[in-house]
Scaffold this motif. Structure first.
Motif, PDB file in Angstrom:
ATOM      1  N   SER A  43       0.823  -1.210   0.000  1.00  0.00           N
ATOM      2  CA  SER A  43       0.000   0.000   0.000  1.00  0.00           C
ATOM      3  C   SER A  43       0.855   1.258   0.000  1.00  0.00           C
ATOM      4  O   SER A  43       0.589   2.212  -0.741  1.00  0.00           O
ATOM      5  N   VAL A  44       1.904   1.251   0.821  1.00  0.00           N
ATOM      6  CA  VAL A  44       2.807   2.412   0.901  1.00  0.00           C
ATOM      7  C   VAL A  44       3.521   2.627  -0.423  1.00  0.00           C
ATOM      8  O   VAL A  44       3.662   3.766  -0.896  1.00  0.00           O
ATOM      9  N   CYS A  45       3.977   1.550  -1.046  1.00  0.00           N
ATOM     10  CA  CYS A  45       4.692   1.649  -2.327  1.00  0.00           C
ATOM     11  C   CYS A  45       3.798   2.254  -3.410  1.00  0.00           C
ATOM     12  O   CYS A  45       4.246   3.104  -4.192  1.00  0.00           O
ATOM     13  N   VAL A  46       2.545   1.815  -3.455  1.00  0.00           N
ATOM     14  CA  VAL A  46       1.604   2.348  -4.440  1.00  0.00           C
ATOM     15  C   VAL A  46       1.357   3.833  -4.189  1.00  0.00           C
ATOM     16  O   VAL A  46       1.321   4.644  -5.130  1.00  0.00           O
ATOM     17  N   GLN A  47       1.214   4.201  -2.911  1.00  0.00           N
ATOM     18  CA  GLN A  47       0.993   5.605  -2.568  1.00  0.00           C
ATOM     19  C   GLN A  47       2.190   6.473  -2.936  1.00  0.00           C
ATOM     20  O   GLN A  47       2.038   7.591  -3.444  1.00  0.00           O
ATOM     21  N   ILE A  48       3.401   5.962  -2.686  1.00  0.00           N
ATOM     22  CA  ILE A  48       4.620   6.706  -3.023  1.00  0.00           C
ATOM     23  C   ILE A  48       4.728   6.907  -4.533  1.00  0.00           C
ATOM     24  O   ILE A  48       5.019   8.004  -5.013  1.00  0.00           O
ATOM     25  N   ALA A  49       4.498   5.824  -5.293  1.00  0.00           N
ATOM     26  CA  ALA A  49       4.580   5.917  -6.752  1.00  0.00           C
ATOM     27  C   ALA A  49       3.515   6.871  -7.298  1.00  0.00           C
ATOM     28  O   ALA A  49       3.813   7.732  -8.140  1.00  0.00           O
ATOM     29  N   ALA A  50       2.293   6.738  -6.801  1.00  0.00           N
ATOM     30  CA  ALA A  50       1.204   7.615  -7.260  1.00  0.00           C
ATOM     31  C   ALA A  50       1.498   9.066  -6.893  1.00  0.00           C
ATOM     32  O   ALA A  50       1.257   9.978  -7.693  1.00  0.00           O
ATOM     33  N   GLY A  51       2.027   9.279  -5.688  1.00  0.00           N
ATOM     34  CA  GLY A  51       2.382  10.633  -5.257  1.00  0.00           C
ATOM     35  C   GLY A  51       3.449  11.255  -6.144  1.00  0.00           C
ATOM     36  O   GLY A  51       3.389  12.460  -6.445  1.00  0.00           O
ATOM     37  N   SER A  52       4.410  10.439  -6.585  1.00  0.00           N
ATOM     38  CA  SER A  52       5.467  10.928  -7.477  1.00  0.00           C
ATOM     39  C   SER A  52       4.884  11.386  -8.805  1.00  0.00           C
ATOM     40  O   SER A  52       5.216  12.466  -9.314  1.00  0.00           O
ATOM     41  N   TRP A  53       3.995  10.562  -9.367  1.00  0.00           N
ATOM     42  CA  TRP A  53       3.370  10.899 -10.648  1.00  0.00           C
ATOM     43  C   TRP A  53       2.491  12.145 -10.531  1.00  0.00           C
ATOM     44  O   TRP A  53       2.559  13.037 -11.390  1.00  0.00           O
ATOM     45  N   VAL A  54       1.688  12.214  -9.477  1.00  0.00           N
ATOM     46  CA  VAL A  54       0.777  13.358  -9.303  1.00  0.00           C
ATOM     47  C   VAL A  54       1.567  14.642  -9.097  1.00  0.00           C
ATOM     48  O   VAL A  54       1.250  15.686  -9.692  1.00  0.00           O
ATOM     49  N   THR A  55       2.610  14.583  -8.274  1.00  0.00           N
ATOM     50  CA  THR A  55       3.434  15.769  -8.012  1.00  0.00           C
ATOM     51  C   THR A  55       4.082  16.276  -9.288  1.00  0.00           C
ATOM     52  O   THR A  55       4.041  17.476  -9.592  1.00  0.00           O
ATOM     53  N   GLY A  56       4.687  15.360 -10.052  1.00  0.00           N
ATOM     54  CA  GLY A  56       5.352  15.754 -11.289  1.00  0.00           C
ATOM     55  C   GLY A  56       4.393  16.335 -12.311  1.00  0.00           C
ATOM     56  O   GLY A  56       4.678  17.359 -12.945  1.00  0.00           O
ATOM     57  N   CYS A  57       3.237  15.711 -12.456  1.00  0.00           N
ATOM     58  CA  CYS A  57       2.265  16.159 -13.468  1.00  0.00           C
ATOM     59  C   CYS A  57       1.597  17.481 -13.088  1.00  0.00           C
ATOM     60  O   CYS A  57       1.373  18.336 -13.949  1.00  0.00           O
ATOM     61  N   LEU A  58       1.296  17.664 -11.800  1.00  0.00           N
ATOM     62  CA  LEU A  58       0.632  18.897 -11.376  1.00  0.00           C
ATOM     63  C   LEU A  58       1.567  20.104 -11.412  1.00  0.00           C
ATOM     64  O   LEU A  58       1.170  21.189 -11.844  1.00  0.00           O
ATOM     65  N   THR A  59       2.786  19.928 -10.948  1.00  0.00           N
ATOM     66  CA  THR A  59       3.745  21.048 -10.980  1.00  0.00           C
ATOM     67  C   THR A  59       4.040  21.455 -12.420  1.00  0.00           C
ATOM     68  O   THR A  59       4.163  22.647 -12.722  1.00  0.00           O
ATOM     69  N   THR A  60       4.111  20.481 -13.307  1.00  0.00           N
ATOM     70  CA  THR A  60       4.346  20.784 -14.722  1.00  0.00           C
ATOM     71  C   THR A  60       3.161  21.508 -15.332  1.00  0.00           C
ATOM     72  O   THR A  60       3.330  22.402 -16.175  1.00  0.00           O
ATOM     73  N   LEU A  61       1.956  21.132 -14.920  1.00  0.00           N
ATOM     74  CA  LEU A  61       0.752  21.792 -15.422  1.00  0.00           C
ATOM     75  C   LEU A  61       0.794  23.285 -15.087  1.00  0.00           C
ATOM     76  O   LEU A  61       0.447  24.125 -15.924  1.00  0.00           O
ATOM     77  N   VAL A  62       1.230  23.613 -13.879  1.00  0.00           N
ATOM     78  CA  VAL A  62       1.337  25.014 -13.466  1.00  0.00           C
ATOM     79  C   VAL A  62       2.345  25.753 -14.355  1.00  0.00           C
ATOM     80  O   VAL A  62       2.074  26.858 -14.843  1.00  0.00           O
ATOM     81  N   GLU A  63       3.501  25.128 -14.599  1.00  0.00           N
ATOM     82  CA  GLU A  63       4.538  25.761 -15.423  1.00  0.00           C
ATOM     83  C   GLU A  63       4.078  25.924 -16.865  1.00  0.00           C
ATOM     84  O   GLU A  63       4.235  26.997 -17.464  1.00  0.00           O
ATOM     85  N   ALA A  64       3.521  24.857 -17.431  1.00  0.00           N
ATOM     86  CA  ALA A  64       3.120  24.879 -18.843  1.00  0.00           C
ATOM     87  C   ALA A  64       2.033  25.917 -19.101  1.00  0.00           C
ATOM     88  O   ALA A  64       2.108  26.687 -20.071  1.00  0.00           O
ATOM     89  N   VAL A  65       1.013  25.955 -18.239  1.00  0.00           N
ATOM     90  CA  VAL A  65      -0.074  26.925 -18.409  1.00  0.00           C
ATOM     91  C   VAL A  65       0.449  28.350 -18.263  1.00  0.00           C
ATOM     92  O   VAL A  65       0.046  29.260 -18.996  1.00  0.00           O
ATOM     93  N   SER A  66       1.380  28.543 -17.318  1.00  0.00           N
ATOM     94  CA  SER A  66       1.952  29.882 -17.104  1.00  0.00           C
ATOM     95  C   SER A  66       2.669  30.390 -18.351  1.00  0.00           C
ATOM     96  O   SER A  66       2.592  31.578 -18.686  1.00  0.00           O
ATOM     97  N   VAL A  67       3.358  29.502 -19.052  1.00  0.00           N
ATOM     98  CA  VAL A  67       4.106  29.900 -20.255  1.00  0.00           C
ATOM     99  C   VAL A  67       3.182  30.033 -21.460  1.00  0.00           C
ATOM    100  O   VAL A  67       3.257  31.007 -22.220  1.00  0.00           O
ATOM    101  N   LEU A  68       2.270  29.080 -21.638  1.00  0.00           N
ATOM    102  CA  LEU A  68       1.430  29.052 -22.837  1.00  0.00           C
ATOM    103  C   LEU A  68       0.400  30.181 -22.887  1.00  0.00           C
ATOM    104  O   LEU A  68      -0.108  30.497 -23.954  1.00  0.00           O
ATOM    105  N   GLN A  69       0.083  30.782 -21.746  1.00  0.00           N
ATOM    106  CA  GLN A  69      -0.887  31.871 -21.768  1.00  0.00           C
ATOM    107  C   GLN A  69      -0.244  33.217 -22.092  1.00  0.00           C
ATOM    108  O   GLN A  69      -0.935  34.209 -22.296  1.00  0.00           O
ATOM    109  N   LEU A  70       1.085  33.252 -22.203  1.00  0.00           N
ATOM    110  CA  LEU A  70       1.777  34.487 -22.542  1.00  0.00           C
ATOM    111  C   LEU A  70       1.701  34.754 -24.038  1.00  0.00           C
ATOM    112  O   LEU A  70       1.584  33.823 -24.841  1.00  0.00           O
ATOM    113  N   SER A  71       1.810  36.008 -24.414  1.00  0.00           N
ATOM    114  CA  SER A  71       1.732  36.395 -25.823  1.00  0.00           C
ATOM    115  C   SER A  71       3.058  36.114 -26.525  1.00  0.00           C
ATOM    116  O   SER A  71       4.120  36.522 -26.058  1.00  0.00           O
TER     117      SER A  71
END
Length: 327
Positions: free
Chosen positions: A139-167
């Motif tokens: 259970s812990v291993c699955v949570q750690i792996a899922a947490g890694s994926w969610v953290t990486g994908c969400l932080t990237t979403l913030v960066e990508a949206v911040s750049v793509l909305q610029l002119s």
């Protein structure tokens, strides 16, 4: 503002390695080889960890996640470049560029977190071996792996949206072989200080902070290894950890030099070759380093080959040929 970009800039042109015409073919061949080896090596490693019950352990569960991640990482970074080289177009649509930028950055960010979690796994395995099955349960291993994926994908979403909305003001020539976020940011014609601040904060959290966690984990691991009286025990522990550290040094070394250099430093040409290292070379080396230096993986490969009927027939035929030769 984001919708305006979709209509004003519909296509991007890559400069790639056009400044080095004599090197372009060599780069293409090397990238193609790296991509094919990455696919083959990581698919084999994932298959082995799934098919062999002896490898149903936390270490190999995380390693399978790393292999799956590397397949996506290399595919998002290198596939468009290889396709463009063959077609000779060197173009990509706005949506294609946005998707490539997001996926390649998301996989890289996820790998930062995952590598630090793998270091923690090694710390628990070596420093608390008796409690390891309890601490690192399924259970812990699955949570750690899922947490890694969610953290990486969400932080990237913030960066990508911040750049793509610029002119972009109609600028559509990217001095890179892919839609790398720093290369796209250079096309922006408005103030980027806020976006750069957001990227800096996220980069510090994902690179130096996770690397610090890895260093702390391995400091405890080294201290514990040195207290092992058995030379064989020390050798086995060092061998296991060296593989992980090799990957960490390669990945973090190139990523740090890319994303934490002073903004005044303009090294776009060098950045292209650095991107090839962490986008192509590191994912290719991961399965090689982990498998060639790992006795359990080698033993698993042998067991799978022996269970394969074709392998059994081949061995039998070779034995018969050897026997008839002796007669």
């Amino acid at each position: 503002m984001f919708q305006a970009n979709l209509t004003s800039v519909k296509i991007f042109f890559f400069l790639g390695f056009s400044h080095y015409p004599k090197v372009e073919v060599i780069v293409f061949v090397l990238c193609l080889l790296m991509y094919l080896i990455t696919l083959l090596g990581n698919i084999i490693l994932i298959s082995i960890t799934i098919l062999d019950s002896h490898l149903h352990k936390p270490m190999y569960f995380f390693l399978s996640n790393l292999s799956f991640l590397d397949i996506w990482y290399t595919s998002s970074a290198l596939t468009p470049m290889l396709a463009n080289f063959v077609s000779g177009k060197n173009t990509i649509s706005f949506l294609g560029c946005a998707a490539q930028m997001y996926f390649s950055l998301a996989m890289g960010s996820t790998e930062c977190v995952l590598l630090s979690m793998m270091a923690y796994d090694r710390y628990v395995a070596i420093c608390n071996p008796l409690r390891y099955p309890i601490i690192m349960n399924k259970s812990v291993c699955v949570q750690i792996a899922a947490g890694s994926w969610v953290t990486g994908c969400l932080t990237t979403l913030v960066e990508a949206v911040s750049v793509l909305q610029l002119s972009l003001c109609g600028h559509n020539i990217i001095n890179h072989f892919a839609c790398e976020i720093l290369a796209v940011l250079k096309l922006v014609c408005v103030d980027t200080s806020m976006v750069e601040l957001i990227m800096l904060v996220i980069t510090i959290l994902l690179l130096p902070m996770t690397m610090l966690l890895i260093c702390i984990s391995y400091a405890f691991i080294l201290s514990n290894i040195l207290r092992i009286s058995s030379v064989d025990g020390q050798s086995k522990a060092f061998s296991t950890c060296t593989a992980h550290l090799t990957v960490v040094v390669l990945f973090y070394g190139t990523a740090l030099s890319m994303y934490l250099k002073p903004s005044a430093v303009d090294s776009q040409e060098i950045d292209k070759f650095i991107a090839l290292v962490y986008g192509g070379l590191t994912p290719m080396l991961n399965p090689i380093i982990y498998s060639l230096r790992n006795k359990e993986v080698k033993a698993a490969v042998k067991r799978l080959l022996i269970r394969n009927p074709f392998y059994t027939v081949l061995i039998s035929a070779l034995n018969n040929i050897g026997a008839s030769t002796l007669i």
